[in-house]
Design a protein around this motif. Structure first.
Motif, PDB file in Angstrom:
ATOM      1  N   VAL A 308     -48.024 -24.434 -35.840  1.00 32.73           N
ATOM      2  CA  VAL A 308     -47.768 -23.027 -36.177  1.00 32.73           C
ATOM      3  C   VAL A 308     -46.570 -22.522 -35.375  1.00 32.73           C
ATOM      4  CG1 VAL A 308     -48.702 -20.679 -36.002  1.00 32.73           C
ATOM      5  CG2 VAL A 308     -50.151 -22.546 -36.843  1.00 32.73           C
ATOM      6  N   ASP A 309     -45.662 -21.823 -36.052  1.00 38.03           N
ATOM      7  CA  ASP A 309     -44.494 -21.266 -35.383  1.00 38.03           C
ATOM      8  C   ASP A 309     -44.891 -20.031 -34.575  1.00 38.03           C
ATOM      9  OD1 ASP A 309     -44.892 -20.137 -38.116  1.00 38.03           O
ATOM     10  OD2 ASP A 309     -43.372 -18.723 -37.416  1.00 38.03           O
ATOM     11  N   THR A 310     -44.275 -19.850 -33.431  1.00 36.05           N
ATOM     12  CA  THR A 310     -44.543 -18.697 -32.579  1.00 36.05           C
ATOM     13  C   THR A 310     -43.215 -18.087 -32.140  1.00 36.05           C
ATOM     14  OG1 THR A 310     -44.630 -20.071 -30.585  1.00 36.05           O
ATOM     15  CG2 THR A 310     -46.723 -19.649 -31.709  1.00 36.05           C
ATOM     16  N   ALA A 311     -43.260 -16.859 -31.700  1.00 33.85           N
ATOM     17  CA  ALA A 311     -42.062 -16.189 -31.173  1.00 33.85           C
ATOM     18  C   ALA A 311     -42.507 -15.018 -30.316  1.00 33.85           C
ATOM     19  CB  ALA A 311     -41.148 -15.711 -32.304  1.00 33.85           C
ATOM     20  N   LEU A 312     -41.612 -14.569 -29.447  1.00 34.05           N
ATOM     21  CA  LEU A 312     -41.847 -13.379 -28.631  1.00 34.05           C
ATOM     22  C   LEU A 312     -40.690 -12.409 -28.834  1.00 34.05           C
ATOM     23  CD1 LEU A 312     -43.110 -14.513 -25.102  1.00 34.05           C
ATOM     24  CD2 LEU A 312     -44.308 -13.025 -26.703  1.00 34.05           C
ATOM     25  N   PHE A 313     -41.020 -11.149 -29.096  1.00 39.92           N
ATOM     26  CA  PHE A 313     -40.024 -10.098 -29.161  1.00 39.92           C
ATOM     27  C   PHE A 313     -40.192  -9.220 -27.925  1.00 39.92           C
ATOM     28  CE2 PHE A 313     -40.195 -11.660 -33.410  1.00 39.92           C
ATOM     29  CZ  PHE A 313     -38.917 -11.470 -33.924  1.00 39.92           C
ATOM     30  N   MET A 314     -39.113  -9.003 -27.210  1.00 39.45           N
ATOM     31  CA  MET A 314     -39.150  -8.230 -25.975  1.00 39.45           C
ATOM     32  C   MET A 314     -38.499  -6.865 -26.222  1.00 39.45           C
ATOM     33  SD  MET A 314     -37.359  -8.996 -22.274  1.00 39.45           S
ATOM     34  CE  MET A 314     -37.718 -10.730 -22.432  1.00 39.45           C
ATOM     35  N   GLY A 357     -46.582 -16.502 -40.531  1.00 39.22           N
ATOM     36  CA  GLY A 357     -47.573 -16.579 -41.601  1.00 39.22           C
ATOM     37  C   GLY A 357     -47.294 -17.699 -42.587  1.00 39.22           C
ATOM     38  N   CYS A 358     -46.231 -18.474 -42.342  1.00 41.76           N
ATOM     39  CA  CYS A 358     -45.937 -19.606 -43.229  1.00 41.76           C
ATOM     40  C   CYS A 358     -46.923 -20.747 -43.020  1.00 41.76           C
ATOM     41  CB  CYS A 358     -44.515 -20.114 -42.988  1.00 41.76           C
ATOM     42  SG  CYS A 358     -43.220 -18.936 -43.417  1.00 41.76           S
ATOM     43  N   ARG A 359     -47.406 -20.886 -41.812  1.00 41.65           N
ATOM     44  CA  ARG A 359     -48.309 -22.006 -41.505  1.00 41.65           C
ATOM     45  C   ARG A 359     -49.712 -21.558 -41.105  1.00 41.65           C
ATOM     46  NH1 ARG A 359     -43.763 -25.684 -38.296  1.00 41.65           N
ATOM     47  NH2 ARG A 359     -42.568 -26.184 -40.190  1.00 41.65           N
ATOM     48  N   SER A 574     -43.066 -20.300 -47.977  1.00 39.11           N
ATOM     49  CA  SER A 574     -42.824 -18.864 -47.820  1.00 39.11           C
ATOM     50  C   SER A 574     -44.061 -18.165 -47.278  1.00 39.11           C
ATOM     51  CB  SER A 574     -42.439 -18.235 -49.162  1.00 39.11           C
ATOM     52  OG  SER A 574     -42.447 -16.818 -49.085  1.00 39.11           O
ATOM     53  N   SER A 575     -43.855 -17.162 -46.442  1.00 40.04           N
ATOM     54  CA  SER A 575     -44.970 -16.379 -45.912  1.00 40.04           C
ATOM     55  C   SER A 575     -45.690 -15.607 -47.006  1.00 40.04           C
ATOM     56  CB  SER A 575     -44.452 -15.389 -44.853  1.00 40.04           C
ATOM     57  OG  SER A 575     -43.467 -14.517 -45.407  1.00 40.04           O
ATOM     58  N   ARG A 576     -45.034 -15.420 -48.157  1.00 43.03           N
ATOM     59  CA  ARG A 576     -45.648 -14.691 -49.268  1.00 43.03           C
ATOM     60  C   ARG A 576     -46.668 -15.533 -50.016  1.00 43.03           C
ATOM     61  NH1 ARG A 576     -45.044  -9.051 -50.226  1.00 43.03           N
ATOM     62  NH2 ARG A 576     -43.217  -8.421 -49.023  1.00 43.03           N
ATOM     63  N   GLY A 577     -46.633 -16.855 -49.827  1.00 39.99           N
ATOM     64  CA  GLY A 577     -47.603 -17.719 -50.487  1.00 39.99           C
ATOM     65  C   GLY A 577     -47.319 -17.974 -51.944  1.00 39.99           C
ATOM     66  N   MET A 578     -46.166 -17.532 -52.449  1.00 39.83           N
ATOM     67  CA  MET A 578     -45.806 -17.762 -53.845  1.00 39.83           C
ATOM     68  C   MET A 578     -44.315 -18.057 -53.921  1.00 39.83           C
ATOM     69  SD  MET A 578     -47.865 -14.707 -55.820  1.00 39.83           S
ATOM     70  CE  MET A 578     -47.673 -15.503 -57.408  1.00 39.83           C
ATOM     71  N   SER A 579     -43.894 -18.811 -54.918  1.00 38.01           N
ATOM     72  CA  SER A 579     -42.470 -19.089 -55.089  1.00 38.01           C
ATOM     73  C   SER A 579     -41.778 -17.993 -55.889  1.00 38.01           C
ATOM     74  CB  SER A 579     -42.267 -20.446 -55.787  1.00 38.01           C
ATOM     75  OG  SER A 579     -42.935 -20.458 -57.028  1.00 38.01           O
ATOM     76  N   VAL A 580     -42.544 -17.249 -56.677  1.00 34.98           N
ATOM     77  CA  VAL A 580     -42.003 -16.111 -57.429  1.00 34.98           C
ATOM     78  C   VAL A 580     -42.922 -14.921 -57.184  1.00 34.98           C
ATOM     79  CG1 VAL A 580     -41.384 -15.217 -59.702  1.00 34.98           C
ATOM     80  CG2 VAL A 580     -41.056 -17.640 -59.195  1.00 34.98           C
ATOM     81  N   PHE A 581     -42.363 -13.814 -56.722  1.00 38.73           N
ATOM     82  CA  PHE A 581     -43.175 -12.635 -56.444  1.00 38.73           C
ATOM     83  C   PHE A 581     -42.301 -11.391 -56.550  1.00 38.73           C
ATOM     84  CE2 PHE A 581     -41.566 -14.326 -52.450  1.00 38.73           C
ATOM     85  CZ  PHE A 581     -41.050 -13.218 -51.810  1.00 38.73           C
ATOM     86  N   THR A 589     -36.507   3.320 -47.283  1.00 36.67           N
ATOM     87  CA  THR A 589     -37.385   2.473 -46.464  1.00 36.67           C
ATOM     88  C   THR A 589     -36.807   1.060 -46.339  1.00 36.67           C
ATOM     89  OG1 THR A 589     -39.342   3.674 -47.218  1.00 36.67           O
ATOM     90  CG2 THR A 589     -39.736   1.515 -46.260  1.00 36.67           C
ATOM     91  N   LYS A 590     -37.077   0.428 -45.195  1.00 34.76           N
ATOM     92  CA  LYS A 590     -36.778  -0.999 -45.012  1.00 34.76           C
ATOM     93  C   LYS A 590     -38.108  -1.754 -45.044  1.00 34.76           C
ATOM     94  CE  LYS A 590     -34.558  -0.436 -41.091  1.00 34.76           C
ATOM     95  NZ  LYS A 590     -34.343   1.025 -40.980  1.00 34.76           N
ATOM     96  N   MET A 591     -38.093  -2.948 -45.659  1.00 37.47           N
ATOM     97  CA  MET A 591     -39.327  -3.725 -45.768  1.00 37.47           C
ATOM     98  C   MET A 591     -39.011  -5.214 -45.666  1.00 37.47           C
ATOM     99  SD  MET A 591     -42.244  -3.616 -48.759  1.00 37.47           S
ATOM    100  CE  MET A 591     -42.720  -1.952 -48.275  1.00 37.47           C
ATOM    101  N   MET A 592     -39.869  -5.926 -44.909  1.00 34.77           N
ATOM    102  CA  MET A 592     -39.724  -7.371 -44.833  1.00 34.77           C
ATOM    103  C   MET A 592     -39.950  -7.974 -46.213  1.00 34.77           C
ATOM    104  SD  MET A 592     -38.762  -8.161 -41.857  1.00 34.77           S
ATOM    105  CE  MET A 592     -38.732  -9.868 -42.385  1.00 34.77           C
ATOM    106  N   CYS A 593     -39.065  -8.873 -46.608  1.00 32.78           N
ATOM    107  CA  CYS A 593     -39.217  -9.549 -47.888  1.00 32.78           C
ATOM    108  C   CYS A 593     -40.048 -10.820 -47.712  1.00 32.78           C
ATOM    109  CB  CYS A 593     -37.842  -9.875 -48.467  1.00 32.78           C
ATOM    110  SG  CYS A 593     -37.895 -10.756 -50.040  1.00 32.78           S
ATOM    111  N   GLN A 594     -39.577 -11.739 -46.857  1.00 31.75           N
ATOM    112  CA  GLN A 594     -40.327 -12.971 -46.626  1.00 31.75           C
ATOM    113  C   GLN A 594     -39.781 -13.695 -45.399  1.00 31.75           C
ATOM    114  OE1 GLN A 594     -39.782 -16.111 -49.584  1.00 31.75           O
ATOM    115  NE2 GLN A 594     -37.693 -15.455 -50.004  1.00 31.75           N
ATOM    116  N   HIS A 595     -40.601 -14.595 -44.877  1.00 29.39           N
ATOM    117  CA  HIS A 595     -40.179 -15.573 -43.875  1.00 29.39           C
ATOM    118  C   HIS A 595     -40.317 -16.946 -44.522  1.00 29.39           C
ATOM    119  CE1 HIS A 595     -40.458 -12.369 -40.933  1.00 29.39           C
ATOM    120  NE2 HIS A 595     -41.710 -12.146 -41.305  1.00 29.39           N
ATOM    121  N   VAL A 596     -39.427 -17.863 -44.184  1.00 27.81           N
ATOM    122  CA  VAL A 596     -39.456 -19.207 -44.765  1.00 27.81           C
ATOM    123  C   VAL A 596     -39.295 -20.243 -43.662  1.00 27.81           C
ATOM    124  CG1 VAL A 596     -38.359 -20.809 -46.380  1.00 27.81           C
ATOM    125  CG2 VAL A 596     -38.540 -18.383 -46.969  1.00 27.81           C
ATOM    126  N   LEU A 597     -40.150 -21.264 -43.699  1.00 26.70           N
ATOM    127  CA  LEU A 597     -40.096 -22.401 -42.769  1.00 26.70           C
ATOM    128  C   LEU A 597     -40.109 -23.694 -43.579  1.00 26.70           C
ATOM    129  CD1 LEU A 597     -42.744 -21.515 -40.018  1.00 26.70           C
ATOM    130  CD2 LEU A 597     -40.280 -21.300 -39.841  1.00 26.70           C
TER     131      LEU A 597
END
Length: 617
Positions: A308-314, A357-359, A574-581, A589-597
């Motif tokens: 699982v990927d991890t990260a820290l935002f400071m 959320g990709c993994r 994709s973090s969205r769990g679908m290839s087309v969404f 507004t700003k909104m996250m679209c997806q994360h990809v690993l």
């Protein structure tokens, strides 16, 4: 090859989501409206033909819940079966003392005011008044159950008819599911009408939706847009990369502090964790890492979450918890560690753990097992004891909640665990009682004491493991006692010139702060690209060493729906769990679209994404 984990929805799935939409819009005006209370959740579940108990509602609406959205609602319906006639009949037969098919007022009152979730006498009277059709003081529960179920079915059918009849609702895209009526749910709609209301993809993409040559009859309030943007990025495998942030050669001489934690996958698919506060008394060089924490105590027991990927935002700590500035985040990777190295000024900072959320994601039905591990058994002397499998799981849980790694649980550490599993805190008086009954050292609970506490709970319930399962499932375990919906991690802070301090926090504003920091990190590292012909709808695509993330900024005064197509990507998850969404972005507004690993870190991967505006209203 398309995204392996993101298959195209089947007709059955399409029908399910259509029914979800119809139900939701029978209660709320828009799919963007959030469920804002437990009462609203109960109402919309009842509209969907469910009969949620208080325990069921508490499962999804915890003390930490402030709202649920449409996608959350769909996820709940996947887990909660419709109320069936046989289920209702079984409950009523338990009240029918003489087994004659009728229930008297006194029998109903006795059952509903003394068992389970108790009702008041007034509530029972109201139910009986409605159910006793011929006013003979008796309830024909067979007829009543049939009436109840058929009424629920008629309500759902009426909601579906309203959805299909209303073109304005039909062109909306809900959550991450784009609307495409299932073949068996559009009997009264002509093919020309269906073609006119389906989302239109860019001409160059090969998607499930085909362009229709006939003129569109889409209402002007939700106009179709052909504006699109294509991104193609090829990434090399991580095995071919060396870390851009090497470990300092004299790291062993630096001051060191660490803290453990855990990512938890919630019922609605979101991911939560604690936050942390770092205090640096003077300006110094800092080497900061986060990595998954292995809990393997035996060679034959693996820790599957180690990928699982991890990260820290400071972020800096402002005057309020909402007032903070992004300082840095861990961009580089060294094996399982995600790393940042640099100079930090004296001050106090928030450390916000993140995983894409990709993994770490909900498992499909195929991975579920009907087998359940036993938690409690009776010894030869007839006494209750915990099974070996449960003791191993509790040992791992103890290691995770022992945040400072000293082998003991402080009251603060134990309360993080209690809030997670029960939503309540243990006060000092209750802690004093624990001290009298369970093994403690220095006013902290030992591992043995933690086992004794759980054994006492099982003993008090006479071996009933229901409460133990609530605890285990809240901590991410399935019924095979596999940790599948959580990822333990460890944060390490090395400072060169001064001793820092690191403390865990549980902030209500934590998710909001993390989302803000994530958005700022993407916008700071990449330029904006406007969708063709739409200068006020921007895409930011961040290309990190090991992750690609995209952000949509809607600067217009209208809601926009953006269709996202990843089908040409290779070796991508994709973090969205679908290839087309589709993603709905409210005005301004700003909104996250997806994360990809990458699916496989050992292979190169290609991110190929086309974003297209479907509608704006």
């Amino acid at each position: 090859m398309s995204l392996e984990d993101c298959p195209r929805p089947s007709d059955e799935e399409e029908l399910f989501y259509t029914q979800c939409r119809a139900t939701y819009l029978a209660v709320f005006r828009s799919s963007l409206t959030n469920i804002s209370s437990k009462q609203q959740l109960c109402r919309v579940l009842q509209q969907a033909g469910r009969n949620p108990s208080l325990a069921t509602l508490n499962k999804y609406w915890t003390p930490r819940t402030s709202k649920l959205n449409f996608d959350d609602f769909c996820e709940i319906l996947k887990h909660e079966k419709k109320t069936e006639n046989t289920e209702l009949m079984r409950a009523f037969k338990k009240m029918d003392m003489n087994n004659d098919g009728y229930i008297t007022h006194s029998e109903l009152e006795q059952a509903l005011t003394t068992r389970g979730e108790k009702m008041s006498t007034e509530e029972v009277n109201a139910i009986f008044l409605l159910a006793d059709v011929n006013k003979d003081g008796k309830l024909d529960y067979d007829e009543f159950c049939r009436l109840l179920v058929s009424t629920a079915e008629r309500c759902q059918a009426a909601a579906l008819e309203r959805l299909e009849a209303d073109a304005k609702l039909k062109v909306q895209n809900f959550g991450s599911q784009s609307y495409s009526p299932p073949k068996n749910s559009v009997s009264s709609t002509s093919s020309a009408q269906v073609a006119a209301t389906q989302p239109q993809p860019p001409e160059t993409s090969d998607t499930a939706f085909r362009k229709d040559s006939r003129s569109s009859s889409r209402p002007s309030s939700a106009r179709s847009r052909r504006s699109s943007l294509a991104n193609s990025i090829t990434m090399t495998s991580s095995s071919a990369k060396s870390s851009k942030t090497p470990e300092p050669v004299d790291l062993q001489e630096w001051h060191h502090g660490f803290m453990k934690g855990c990512f938890f996958l919630e019922v609605d698919g979101s991911i939560s964790s604690l936050q942390y506060q770092l205090h640096v008394p003077e300006t110094t060089n800092v080497y900061l890492t986060i990595q998954p924490l292995s809990l393997s105590h035996r060679p034959d027991k693996s820790s599957p979450w180690m990928t699982v990927d991890t990260a820290l935002f400071m972020t800096s700590v402002g005057d309020t918890k909402e007032d903070s500035t992004l300082v840095q985040f861990t961009e580089s990777k060294d094996k399982e560690k995600y790393v940042w190295k640099g100079e930090l000024s004296a001050g106090t900072y928030y450390l916000l753990p993140f995983t894409s959320g990709c993994r770490l994601k909900k498992r499909g039905k195929k991975s579920l097992s009907n087998k359940t591990v036993e938690l409690v058994y009776k010894t030869d002397t007839g006494e209750l004891d915990l099974t070996r499998e449960l003791r191993e799981a509790l040992t791992d849980i103890f290691e995770v909640i022992d945040l400072d790694g000293n082998g003991l649980l402080s009251l603060e550490e134990y309360n993080f665990f209690e809030l997670r599993t029960s939503g309540e805190k243990c006060d000092k008086d209750a802690w004093a009682v624990c001290k009298e009954n369970f093994d403690m050292r220095k006013n902290q609970l030992t591992r043995q004491g933690f086992m004794e506490l759980n054994l006492m709970e099982a003993t008090e319930k006479d071996g009933d493991a229901a409460d133990l399962w609530v605890t285990l499932e809240a901590m991410g375990y399935n019924r095979m006692l596999e940790l599948v919906e959580a990822c333990p991690f460890q944060i390490d802070v090395h400072s060169e010139g001064t001793q820092q301090s690191l403390q865990p926090l549980s902030m209500e504003s934590g998710p909001k702060l993390l989302n803000q920091a994530l958005q700022k990190s993407i916008m700071a590292k990449t330029g904006a690209k406007a969708l063709r012909g739409q200068e006020n709808i921007l895409m930011y695509t961040y290309r990190g060493e090991h992750r690609i993330s995209s952000l949509i900024a809607n600067k217009t005064n209208q809601k926009v729906t953006v269709h996202v197509n990843n089908e040409q990507s290779r070796n991508c998850s994709s973090s969205r769990g679908m290839s087309v969404f589709a993603v709905e972005v409210p005005a301004r507004t700003k909104m996250m679209c997806q994360h990809v690993l990458p699916i496989s870190d050992k292979q190169d991967w290609t991110y190929n994404c086309v974003e297209t505006i479907l509608t704006y209203t």
